[in-house]
Design an enzyme around this catalytic site. Structure first.
Site, mmCIF file in Angstrom:
data_model
loop_
_atom_site.group_PDB
_atom_site.id
_atom_site.type_symbol
_atom_site.label_atom_id
_atom_site.label_comp_id
_atom_site.label_asym_id
_atom_site.label_seq_id
_atom_site.Cartn_x
_atom_site.Cartn_y
_atom_site.Cartn_z
ATOM 1 N N ASP A 31 9.825 1.170 -11.099
ATOM 2 C CA ASP A 31 9.811 -0.012 -10.228
ATOM 3 C C ASP A 31 11.125 -0.069 -9.456
ATOM 4 O OD1 ASP A 31 9.788 -2.896 -9.395
ATOM 5 O OD2 ASP A 31 8.018 -2.944 -10.664
ATOM 6 N N ASP A 56 12.042 3.928 -5.909
ATOM 7 C CA ASP A 56 11.116 3.472 -4.870
ATOM 8 C C ASP A 56 10.027 4.532 -4.701
ATOM 9 O OD1 ASP A 56 9.793 2.805 -2.573
ATOM 10 O OD2 ASP A 56 11.585 2.564 -1.334
ATOM 11 N N VAL A 57 8.791 4.176 -5.010
ATOM 12 C CA VAL A 57 7.709 5.162 -4.977
ATOM 13 C C VAL A 57 7.348 5.576 -3.549
ATOM 14 C CG1 VAL A 57 5.772 3.540 -4.960
ATOM 15 C CG2 VAL A 57 5.525 5.716 -6.114
ATOM 16 N N LEU A 74 0.405 0.202 -9.543
ATOM 17 C CA LEU A 74 0.280 -1.255 -9.426
ATOM 18 C C LEU A 74 1.374 -1.833 -8.526
ATOM 19 C CD1 LEU A 74 -0.207 -2.137 -13.239
ATOM 20 C CD2 LEU A 74 -1.933 -1.428 -11.608
ATOM 21 N N TYR A 146 -1.447 -5.595 4.680
ATOM 22 C CA TYR A 146 -1.847 -5.538 3.265
ATOM 23 C C TYR A 146 -3.290 -5.036 3.137
ATOM 24 C CZ TYR A 146 -2.348 -7.267 -1.590
ATOM 25 O OH TYR A 146 -2.552 -7.386 -2.952
ATOM 26 N N THR A 176 -4.822 -13.445 -9.297
ATOM 27 C CA THR A 176 -4.370 -13.417 -10.686
ATOM 28 C C THR A 176 -3.037 -14.148 -10.777
ATOM 29 O OG1 THR A 176 -5.534 -11.357 -11.069
ATOM 30 C CG2 THR A 176 -3.698 -11.825 -12.546
HETATM 31 P P1 NAD Z 1 4.316 -8.306 -8.246
HETATM 32 O O1 NAD Z 1 5.028 -8.483 -6.960
HETATM 33 O O2 NAD Z 1 4.685 -9.195 -9.378
HETATM 34 O O3 NAD Z 1 4.391 -6.793 -8.742
HETATM 35 C C1 NAD Z 1 4.521 -5.696 -7.883
HETATM 36 C C2 NAD Z 1 5.606 -4.785 -8.442
HETATM 37 O O4 NAD Z 1 5.706 -3.624 -7.624
HETATM 38 C C3 NAD Z 1 7.002 -5.458 -8.433
HETATM 39 O O5 NAD Z 1 7.628 -5.298 -9.684
HETATM 40 C C4 NAD Z 1 7.744 -4.698 -7.338
HETATM 41 O O6 NAD Z 1 9.147 -4.664 -7.540
HETATM 42 C C5 NAD Z 1 7.087 -3.332 -7.413
HETATM 43 N N1 NAD Z 1 7.216 -2.555 -6.173
HETATM 44 C C6 NAD Z 1 6.924 -2.954 -4.909
HETATM 45 N N2 NAD Z 1 7.168 -1.962 -4.038
HETATM 46 C C7 NAD Z 1 7.610 -0.898 -4.768
HETATM 47 C C8 NAD Z 1 8.024 0.417 -4.449
HETATM 48 N N3 NAD Z 1 8.040 0.849 -3.175
HETATM 49 N N4 NAD Z 1 8.410 1.258 -5.442
HETATM 50 C C9 NAD Z 1 8.413 0.826 -6.736
HETATM 51 N N5 NAD Z 1 8.020 -0.421 -7.099
HETATM 52 C C10 NAD Z 1 7.647 -1.278 -6.124
HETATM 53 O O7 NAD Z 1 2.763 -8.458 -7.886
HETATM 54 P P2 NAD Z 1 1.481 -8.524 -8.820
HETATM 55 O O8 NAD Z 1 0.813 -9.800 -8.486
HETATM 56 O O9 NAD Z 1 1.828 -8.215 -10.215
HETATM 57 O O10 NAD Z 1 0.613 -7.343 -8.195
HETATM 58 C C11 NAD Z 1 0.490 -6.072 -8.799
HETATM 59 C C12 NAD Z 1 -0.528 -5.240 -8.043
HETATM 60 O O11 NAD Z 1 -1.797 -5.904 -8.054
HETATM 61 C C13 NAD Z 1 -0.190 -5.017 -6.564
HETATM 62 O O12 NAD Z 1 -0.595 -3.729 -6.174
HETATM 63 C C14 NAD Z 1 -1.027 -6.050 -5.847
HETATM 64 O O13 NAD Z 1 -1.333 -5.660 -4.526
HETATM 65 C C15 NAD Z 1 -2.268 -6.063 -6.731
HETATM 66 N N6 NAD Z 1 -2.997 -7.337 -6.631
HETATM 67 C C16 NAD Z 1 -2.487 -8.486 -7.172
HETATM 68 C C17 NAD Z 1 -3.219 -9.656 -7.044
HETATM 69 C C18 NAD Z 1 -2.742 -10.960 -7.632
HETATM 70 O O14 NAD Z 1 -3.401 -11.980 -7.410
HETATM 71 N N7 NAD Z 1 -1.678 -11.019 -8.382
HETATM 72 C C19 NAD Z 1 -4.434 -9.680 -6.360
HETATM 73 C C20 NAD Z 1 -4.888 -8.488 -5.799
HETATM 74 C C21 NAD Z 1 -4.176 -7.318 -5.962
#
Ligand code: NAD
Ligand code: UDP
Length: 330
Positions: A31, A56-57, A74, A146, A176
């Site tokens: 992360d 950074d991925v 994720l 997005y 979520t």
């Molecule tokens: P979040 O922001 O809490 O988690 C995302 C994580 O990804 C963070 O820890 C961030 O630091 C990390 N990240 C972002 N860009 C990065 C990069 N370039 N390299 C490494 N790490 C990176 O969000 P979340 O709500 O936990 O979402 C997780 C996943 O689920 C995401 O892909 C999001 O699109 C998807 N999602 C979430 C929801 C929701 O309602 N929470 C709904 C649909 C999809």
């Protein structure tokens, strides 16, 4: 298994890491802490079998990652309020980041899971949304960075699976919520909770008749574990909706948050034209059809909204003044 959880310091990712460790898997959490927090996995760092990698991925991956059995992608900012100032980072992580991880999967013969979103359905014309629905997305609107990068991530995942004979799987996650979220995230659950615990007005954008269906984070994480545990015959090359089909109007949801928080907050309205421009393409209705997850994976959410909200509100109260509540300067 050895599992790489990319975005593992995020709200969903950190719960996935925790559940994988509880099931005795070895977990590598990668992360860059863009929207996540070291604190969300701090409790795991002393546990045997857990490694945190700050990277950074979307850039070059660390060269010394060992071969993984599973790679779970994720990582991505997900709040509509991030869609303007993080638009290019979002597109990069879902496009280049996905490509880098698929290359890694190819190199080691790992299985790969891509976290997509209900946003691929856009402002849906079909209700509830099934996996077979192709969506109704505005590619040039503020949500396009997005929605379209997740759609591209899905296509990239499927193309790699087909060409290189990889076991790839996709989950489409619906709204979520839960602990380990930025207080200033801007999505409706943290936004309403922060207002409610401060006894400040909750702002319902638009008519309040738009709907969402809210899934507690531990249910969602358990769904992801079910997807990766499913046999190839059932889940390889498949996409699964994961979410809670309990559908609420945003107006009624605001009332529920006030009630569960025991708050004195009033509920106010803001016209869409006065709100952030990202809400101009606000989807009108959203609710997952989870028949496929129920029948193929034997999964469905179990945490009622009131219960999940009470847990989440308690966490927000406990973390007032912490790093989760401090907005970084950008
Ligand atoms: P979040 O922001 O809490 O988690 C995302 C994580 O990804 C963070 O820890 C961030 O630091 C990390 N990240 C972002 N860009 C990065 C990069 N370039 N390299 C490494 N790490 C990176 O969000 P979340 O709500 O936990 O979402 C997780 C996943 O689920 C995401 O892909 C999001 O699109 C998807 N999602 C979430 C929801 C929701 O309602 N929470 C709904 C649909 C999809
Ligand atoms: N919303 C709201 N007040 C807020 C934040 C969001 O009324 O402070 C509404 C928003 O207009 C949308 C719904 O809540 O209809 C869900 O928005 P969110 O940003 O959580 O995510 P989305 O599901 O749109 O991606």
């Amino acid at each position: 298994m050895r599992v790489l959880v990319v975005g593992g310091a995020g709200m969903i990712g950190s719960h996935v890491c925790e559940m994988l460790l509880a099931d005795d898997h070895e977990v590598w959490c990668l992360d860059n802490l863009l929207t996540g927090f070291g604190a969300s996995v701090a409790g795991l760092t002393d546990r045997p079998g857990f490694t945190f990698v700050n990277a950074d991925v979307s850039g070059a991956l660390p060269a010394d990652l060992p071969a993984m059995d599973w790679i779970l992608h994720l990582a991505s900012p997900a709040s509509p309020l991030d869609f303007r100032h993080l638009s290019l980072e979002i597109m990069a992580v879902n496009a280049r980041g996905t490509e880098h991880l698929l290359a890694l999967a190819r190199q080691h013969g790992s299985r790969f899971l891509f976290a997509s979103t209900s946003e691929v359905y856009g402002d849906p014309q079909e209700h509830p949304q099934r996996e077979t629905y192709w969506g109704h997305v505005n590619p040039i609107g503020l949500r396009g960075c997005y929605d379209e990068s997740k759609r591209y991530g899905e296509a990239l995942t499927m193309a790699h699976g087909r060409r290189y004979d990889l076991d790839v799987r996709i989950v489409r996650i619906f709204n979520t919520y839960g602990p380990r979220t930025r207080h200033y995230d801007g999505r409706v659950v943290p936004s309403f909770i922060c207002s409610a615990i401060a006894d400040e007005p909750l702002t319902v954008i638009g008519t309040g008749e738009q709907t969402r269906s809210f899934c507690y984070v531990t249910d969602l994480a358990a769904g992801i574990l079910r997807v990766i545990a499913a046999p190839e015959s059932a889940a390889r090359g498949e996409v699964f909706n994961l979410g809670n089909p309990d559908e609420w109007t945003v107006g009624k949801f605001a009332e529920l948050v006030v009630e569960v928080a025991g708050s004195r907050s009033p509920i106010t309205r803001q016209a869409v034209r006065e709100a952030d421009p990202v809400y101009r393409d606000d989807p009108g209705r959203r609710c997952p059809d989870i028949t496929k997850a129920r029948t193929v994976l034997g999964w469905e959410p179990t945490v009622p909204l009131r219960e999940g909200l009470a847990e989440t509100i308690a966490w927000f109260r406990a973390t007032r003044g912490s790093e989760y509540a401090r907005r970084p300067d950008r």
